[in-house]
Write a protein that holds these residues in place. Structure first.
Motif, short mmCIF file in Angstrom:
data_model
loop_
_atom_site.label_atom_id
_atom_site.label_comp_id
_atom_site.label_asym_id
_atom_site.label_seq_id
_atom_site.Cartn_x
_atom_site.Cartn_y
_atom_site.Cartn_z
N PHE A 1 0.85 -1.19 0.00
CA PHE A 1 0.00 0.00 0.00
C PHE A 1 0.88 1.24 0.00
O PHE A 1 1.79 1.37 0.81
CB PHE A 1 -0.89 0.00 1.25
N SER B 1 -2.26 -0.51 -4.11
CA SER B 1 -2.07 -1.46 -3.01
C SER B 1 -2.22 -2.90 -3.46
O SER B 1 -2.74 -3.19 -4.55
CB SER B 1 -3.11 -1.16 -1.92
N VAL C 1 -6.04 -5.47 0.91
CA VAL C 1 -6.06 -5.12 2.33
C VAL C 1 -6.84 -6.20 3.06
O VAL C 1 -8.06 -6.34 2.88
CB VAL C 1 -6.72 -3.74 2.55
N GLU D 1 -4.13 -0.08 12.16
CA GLU D 1 -4.06 0.04 10.71
C GLU D 1 -5.41 0.45 10.13
O GLU D 1 -5.48 1.29 9.21
CB GLU D 1 -3.60 -1.28 10.10
N LEU E 1 -6.12 3.72 7.78
CA LEU E 1 -6.72 3.60 6.45
C LEU E 1 -8.01 4.40 6.36
O LEU E 1 -8.27 5.09 5.36
CB LEU E 1 -6.98 2.12 6.12
#
Length: 265
Positions: free
Chosen positions: A23, A43, A46, A53, A57
């Motif tokens: 990412f 990325s 995910v 995290e 994000l």
């Protein structure tokens, strides 16, 4: 907390995520254009971010996610993180079109040599431009409409995502050197654990230990493959800009709109 470099806007410009090591902000490698940070992210998938995290994000404010994976990849690993947060996810199933030219798994079963894998990946990269055209058209439309920040991803974030990112940078007027630097940056964002796991899976499919050179072709990034994609474009359309206009709908007005959204004036 993930390692985040934060700019004046307060948005993270370079997250280092355990859940998605590839990412990154597309603007990170762009030094020959005044590209705005925090507008386009690229990325790998995910998957299962930690609480910290997930918070990072979410703070990026991504509005649209462009998922370039095949339907099978999406079914095996759904885009739950973004959908659960109300982010629009657009699926383009590039994987199906690409694999129609030959399956990596079939090649590994029949011939796991580096030469066979190199030939297959070269064919795949020649198929990526036409397979990616619908995603590119939508990407340009959404950016022009002001729907950034956007995120582009596939499974590893290096091949399909690498090509689409290269086309977006081309649309902005980036140099080939910048495009290649962004593409190659994926090679430094794969963890040893990921490489070991990939090598084990590929060796199992091949029915025996895979040569290091063959494994490196499948898990790394190599400019000759990207060159294959550009070469196909030049043979079919003459120039990258002609491809973007005729295959991806990027006429002069749309290009102006995209540039005004992503470049500092």
């Amino acid at each position: 907390m993930p390692d985040a470099a934060t700019g004046a806007t307060g948005l993270a410009q370079d997250l280092r995520l355990a859940c998605a090591p590839n990412f990154r902000d597309l603007a990170a490698q762009v030094h020959d254009l005044p590209m705005r940070h925090g507008m386009v992210y690229r990325s790998d998938m995910v998957f299962a971010p930690s609480e910290d995290e997930a918070e990072c994000l979410h703070a990026l404010g991504v509005r649209v996610v462009f998922d370039l994976r095949s339907a099978a990849e999406g079914a095996a690993s759904p885009n739950a993180f973004w959908r659960e947060r109300g982010v629009e996810v657009l699926d383009f199933d590039i994987g199906s079109d690409v694999r129609a030219k030959g399956s990596v798994w079939d090649v590994l079963k029949d011939d796991a040599s580096a030469a066979a894998i190199h030939a297959l990946l070269s064919r795949i990269y020649r198929s990526i431009p036409s397979a990616s055209a619908p995603a590119l058209r939508s990407l340009f439309e959404r950016i022009a409409a002001g729907d950034a920040p956007v995120m582009i991803h596939c499974s590893a974030g290096k091949d399909r995502t690498g090509f689409v990112s290269a086309m977006l940078l081309s649309a902005l007027g980036a140099s080939r050197e910048t495009i290649e630097a962004d593409y190659l940056a994926s090679g430094g964002r794969t963890t040893p654990e990921q490489l070991a796991h990939a090598h084990a899976v590929l060796s199992e499919v091949a029915g025996g230990p895979l040569e290091d050179s063959a494994s490196a072709l499948l898990t790394g990034v190599h400019l000759d493959f990207l060159d294959n994609a550009f070469g196909w474009i030049e043979r079919k359309f003459g120039t990258t800009q002609a491809f973007l206009e005729h295959a991806a709908g990027l006429d002069e007005e749309r290009r102006r709109q995209v540039r005004s959204r992503l470049l500092e004036t």
